[in-house]
Structures are given as structure tokens and as C-alpha cells.
Design a protein around this motif. Sequence first.
Motif, PDB file in Angstrom:
ATOM      1  N   ASP A 110       0.846  -1.195   0.000  1.00  0.00           N
ATOM      2  CA  ASP A 110       0.000   0.000   0.000  1.00  0.00           C
ATOM      3  C   ASP A 110       0.881   1.244   0.000  1.00  0.00           C
ATOM      4  N   HIS A 111       0.898   2.000  -1.124  1.00  0.00           N
ATOM      5  CA  HIS A 111       1.708   3.216  -1.167  1.00  0.00           C
ATOM      6  C   HIS A 111       0.939   4.459  -0.738  1.00  0.00           C
ATOM      7  N   ALA A 112      -0.388   4.325  -0.538  1.00  0.00           N
ATOM      8  CA  ALA A 112      -1.231   5.437  -0.060  1.00  0.00           C
ATOM      9  C   ALA A 112      -1.118   6.679  -0.952  1.00  0.00           C
ATOM     10  N   TYR A 113      -0.794   6.467  -2.227  1.00  0.00           N
ATOM     11  CA  TYR A 113      -0.631   7.538  -3.217  1.00  0.00           C
ATOM     12  C   TYR A 113       0.493   8.498  -2.824  1.00  0.00           C
ATOM     13  N   ASP A 114       1.513   7.954  -2.180  1.00  0.00           N
ATOM     14  CA  ASP A 114       2.698   8.721  -1.788  1.00  0.00           C
ATOM     15  C   ASP A 114       3.842   8.309  -2.717  1.00  0.00           C
ATOM     16  N   PRO A 115       4.282   9.190  -3.639  1.00  0.00           N
ATOM     17  CA  PRO A 115       5.310   8.819  -4.606  1.00  0.00           C
ATOM     18  C   PRO A 115       6.604   8.307  -3.975  1.00  0.00           C
ATOM     19  N   GLN A 116       7.033   8.919  -2.880  1.00  0.00           N
ATOM     20  CA  GLN A 116       8.269   8.480  -2.239  1.00  0.00           C
ATOM     21  C   GLN A 116       8.120   7.068  -1.672  1.00  0.00           C
ATOM     22  N   LYS A 117       7.002   6.819  -1.028  1.00  0.00           N
ATOM     23  CA  LYS A 117       6.735   5.492  -0.479  1.00  0.00           C
ATOM     24  C   LYS A 117       6.625   4.468  -1.599  1.00  0.00           C
ATOM     25  N   ALA A 118       5.998   4.861  -2.691  1.00  0.00           N
ATOM     26  CA  ALA A 118       5.840   3.955  -3.828  1.00  0.00           C
ATOM     27  C   ALA A 118       7.197   3.563  -4.412  1.00  0.00           C
ATOM     28  N   ARG A 119       8.103   4.523  -4.498  1.00  0.00           N
ATOM     29  CA  ARG A 119       9.433   4.211  -5.040  1.00  0.00           C
ATOM     30  C   ARG A 119      10.163   3.200  -4.154  1.00  0.00           C
ATOM     31  N   THR A 120      10.085   3.390  -2.856  1.00  0.00           N
ATOM     32  CA  THR A 120      10.727   2.444  -1.931  1.00  0.00           C
ATOM     33  C   THR A 120      10.128   1.053  -2.093  1.00  0.00           C
ATOM     34  N   GLN A 121       8.815   0.983  -2.188  1.00  0.00           N
ATOM     35  CA  GLN A 121       8.143  -0.313  -2.321  1.00  0.00           C
ATOM     36  C   GLN A 121       8.455  -0.966  -3.665  1.00  0.00           C
ATOM     37  N   TYR A 122       8.551  -0.156  -4.711  1.00  0.00           N
ATOM     38  CA  TYR A 122       8.899  -0.706  -6.015  1.00  0.00           C
ATOM     39  C   TYR A 122      10.289  -1.334  -5.966  1.00  0.00           C
ATOM     40  N   THR A 123      11.228  -0.664  -5.317  1.00  0.00           N
ATOM     41  CA  THR A 123      12.587  -1.198  -5.191  1.00  0.00           C
ATOM     42  C   THR A 123      12.574  -2.538  -4.459  1.00  0.00           C
ATOM     43  N   GLU A 124      11.708  -2.660  -3.467  1.00  0.00           N
ATOM     44  CA  GLU A 124      11.595  -3.912  -2.713  1.00  0.00           C
ATOM     45  C   GLU A 124      11.022  -5.033  -3.581  1.00  0.00           C
ATOM     46  N   LEU A 125      10.104  -4.666  -4.478  1.00  0.00           N
ATOM     47  CA  LEU A 125       9.461  -5.682  -5.316  1.00  0.00           C
ATOM     48  C   LEU A 125      10.292  -6.067  -6.537  1.00  0.00           C
ATOM     49  N   SER A 126      10.887  -5.088  -7.200  1.00  0.00           N
ATOM     50  CA  SER A 126      11.578  -5.360  -8.456  1.00  0.00           C
ATOM     51  C   SER A 126      12.707  -6.356  -8.231  1.00  0.00           C
ATOM     52  N   GLY A 127      12.810  -7.298  -9.134  1.00  0.00           N
ATOM     53  CA  GLY A 127      13.797  -8.363  -8.999  1.00  0.00           C
ATOM     54  C   GLY A 127      13.291  -9.548  -8.214  1.00  0.00           C
ATOM     55  N   ASN A 128      12.127  -9.388  -7.560  1.00  0.00           N
ATOM     56  CA  ASN A 128      11.562 -10.463  -6.749  1.00  0.00           C
ATOM     57  C   ASN A 128      10.191 -10.909  -7.240  1.00  0.00           C
ATOM     58  N   VAL A 129       9.677 -10.248  -8.290  1.00  0.00           N
ATOM     59  CA  VAL A 129       8.394 -10.630  -8.880  1.00  0.00           C
ATOM     60  C   VAL A 129       8.572 -10.725 -10.389  1.00  0.00           C
ATOM     61  N   VAL A 130       7.687 -11.500 -11.039  1.00  0.00           N
ATOM     62  CA  VAL A 130       7.780 -11.649 -12.494  1.00  0.00           C
ATOM     63  C   VAL A 130       7.177 -10.454 -13.216  1.00  0.00           C
ATOM     64  N   GLY A 131       6.358  -9.688 -12.506  1.00  0.00           N
ATOM     65  CA  GLY A 131       5.726  -8.513 -13.075  1.00  0.00           C
ATOM     66  C   GLY A 131       4.825  -7.865 -12.042  1.00  0.00           C
ATOM     67  N   ILE A 132       4.185  -6.770 -12.420  1.00  0.00           N
ATOM     68  CA  ILE A 132       3.295  -6.034 -11.521  1.00  0.00           C
ATOM     69  C   ILE A 132       1.920  -5.938 -12.166  1.00  0.00           C
ATOM     70  N   SER A 133       0.944  -6.581 -11.546  1.00  0.00           N
ATOM     71  CA  SER A 133      -0.396  -6.643 -12.135  1.00  0.00           C
ATOM     72  C   SER A 133      -1.282  -5.478 -11.719  1.00  0.00           C
ATOM     73  N   GLN A 134      -0.815  -4.651 -10.789  1.00  0.00           N
ATOM     74  CA  GLN A 134      -1.589  -3.482 -10.363  1.00  0.00           C
ATOM     75  C   GLN A 134      -0.635  -2.402  -9.883  1.00  0.00           C
ATOM     76  N   LEU A 135      -0.740  -1.229 -10.481  1.00  0.00           N
ATOM     77  CA  LEU A 135       0.019  -0.071 -10.019  1.00  0.00           C
ATOM     78  C   LEU A 135      -0.897   1.133 -10.113  1.00  0.00           C
ATOM     79  N   ILE A 136      -1.425   1.562  -8.978  1.00  0.00           N
ATOM     80  CA  ILE A 136      -2.418   2.640  -8.958  1.00  0.00           C
ATOM     81  C   ILE A 136      -1.753   4.013  -8.962  1.00  0.00           C
TER      82      ILE A 136
END
Length: 429
Positions: free
Chosen positions: A105-131
Motif C-alpha cells: 500500500d503506497h497510499a498515493y505517496d510517490p516516495q513510499k511507492a518508489r521504496t516499495q517498487y525497489t523492494e518488489l523489483s527483482g523479486n516478482v515476475v511482473g506487476i499486475s496493479q500499479l495505482i
Amino acid sequence: MKSRKGTRTAAAVLAILALTATACSSKDDDDETTNPPAGASGSSGQVKTGAGVTASEIKVGELTDMSGPFAPLGKSVTNAEALYFKQINGQGGICGRQVKLEVKDHAYDPQKARTQYTELSGNVVGISQLIGSAIVTQLQDDIDREGILTLPQAWPSTLLGKKTIQVTATTYDVEIINGVSYLKRTANLAAGDKVGHIYADDEFGANSFAGAKYAAQAAGLSLVEQKIKPTDSDMTAAITALKSAGVKAIIVSASPRQVGPIMATSEAAGLKVPVLAHSVGFHPQLLAIPAVAGAMEQRLLVTSPVPSINSELPTLTKLVADYTAEYPGQPIDQGVLSGFSTAAIFGEALKGACQAGDLTPAGVVAAHRKNASLDLGYGAKLDFSSPDKPPSYQTYILKVDKSKASGLATVEQAFEAPEAKTYTLPKAG
């Protein structure tokens, strides 16, 4: 002086739309090749795998908004995607593997979203939802560089042009062009009439405004703009300005937390003109607020890339029944349909990658781009072959109907206005 009634209405909207959720994440292994069990969905001998994929599991990421301005959409989309993949897993999964969603949940916070994306990238095959248009815009270069298929819950045409990023339906600008065409016809607007446009000062609002400006010029209408911050809740100033200008209709490109106060404030001000909003700006919880519900029933029109989820189509009646059984008491809104659709699009990409023997992130992107005619059982067929174009140019018009669980009924089937055919999309990429 600010209207106390308007302030109370805004507070009620914020309260009734407040939603929260939890999130989780995990790590995975690097490239490997495995042989899925015989009979697995889409399996075809040895399959090359990479980030997010093991011999038994496929990890898919979701970066959503469960506690910010688009929380109602985020919760419905997340639930619907979970339902889709639960059903797929119950049928044996994809390529003999169970699909696991990693939700943040990034709560529509760009900074939080970037941190979470870094955590996910490389560990998932893709992203099925990015609000969030602003969130996707911030991350689009990283997504494209890392080569993972990403399906935004955002539809600005400015996200076109990236092979890895798939806008899943008609873009905001084209959708509002279609909507203005319908509004002109049904509201009897004539050349020279003024139309207001209240839009958020972000990628969503800007892209919608580009379409509204083109449509107004083509129709000979005068567009009166009112730009608002995505966090604004008091709409008194915007409505006062539009009333003074003498607008005969209003276009809104904003979240449900802002559409509600816009409807109530315009009603209280006596500006009882038709209002046209995108489907992401409506949520049925708004109909629980008396000051909002009456105005919406009388004056609100909603543009949508899909019909009302309560349409009498076999695929949709089954979805409503399945969702209600899985999440009793949860609202049935257009976000449910959007989430299920997006999950199905991603699921088809995974199946295609399995058939091709390549479940790496690059293999999933390649499989997705080969799908030029996806029929989900509702709405237009979707063509994903070109990153530079939306998969559809068609729009439905919905109207508030409290007898429907979603609060919306389809009043105009999918169409493409002549102006949408002549409109030039903003430069891709």
C-alpha cells in the motif's frame, strides 16, 4: 467565506471512503529452468524461469492505494485480483505453479511507492496493479529499464510508448472526448456554450484536460478550467467560479473524495447542470451521503471503458456472484471489474509465456505483446500489439442507479466519437 455545509459534506465524503489494508513482501531466486508437472495449465515441457518464479510458485507484485485518495478503487481492485488468481490456482495454477500476490500500500505517496517498487523489483515476475498516474509516471523509466510487465490502474496516454507498461483500456483523453460528444448530444449544448472542467493538478487531470480541450474546440464549446490539488476537499471556490461563468455542464477529473463535494456544493449553489466524470471518480459509498446522492442521481454521468458490472452479461453476473461469496458485505463497484479484468490480462500473459517456454519477465512481456485480440466477455476486444496505442478507443456511458449494487447502470453502449478518430495522442513515451 467557505460554506459550512460544503465543509461538512467534504468531511463526510472523506470519512465514508476511508479504507485501510495490510501489505507484505518477500524475496525469490534468480534464473533457472524447471519442468512443470504434466497437465498444468499452459505447461509445455521445459520452461525458462527468472525473477519471481520457482518450480512451484509465480510471484506477482501489486503497488496499490489502500489508505489514500483512491483507497476505494485500491481495495476493490486488490480483492478482485486476489479472487481471479485464487480461481486460477484452484484449477491447477499456471504452468503447474501457484500464483502468489505480493501487495503493498503506497497510499498515493510517490516516495513510499518508489521504496516499495525497489523492494518488489527483482523479486516478482511482473506487476499486475500499479495505482496512480503520478506514481506510474515516476517509475516508468525504471520499469522499462528492468523489463517487467506492469499494468497500471491509471489510463493517461502519456504512459504509452513503453513496451513493458500496458495501459489496459481507453486513455483518459480519448475517453473524455467520447464523453463530451455524448454530453453535447444529450444536454443539448450549442456552439458557444460554456462548459466547466474541474481537474486534479496531476497526470490524470492533465491528460483528461487535453482531451476535454480538444473535444470542446471540435464542438465549438468554451472550456472554463478550474485546477485543484489532488488533496483538496473544499470545492466552494471552484463551483463559485463556474457558476459566475455561466457554465451549462461540468467535466470532473478527480478522485471520489472530490467528486462527492463537487456534486453537493454545486447542488447547494444552485448550479444544477449535468456533470461528467471518469469511472475512477465514482464510488457507490458516496450514495450513502444524502447531500451527494440526490445530486448524483439527477445529474452525474460516468465515462467508462467497460459496462456497468451489474449489466446482464453471463460473465459479469458470475463475477458479481463470485465476488459477493468471497467478500460478503464488500461494495460491488467498477473497481471490482477493473481489477478482475487486469488480473485476467496479466494471467493471459503468464499463460502465453508458459506456452512459449519462457516464464522470465522478458518472456511475459513478449507473450503479452503478441495478444492482439483479447475478448474478456464484456467490452471491446483489446489489442495489445502496439505499445504506442491504447488497446481500445471505445467508451461506455453510465448513470447513477441506486437499484444496482454498483450504483451504476449502462445508458450508452460502447462507442467511438468521430472526434476521437481525428485526435492525435500526445507523443508516446
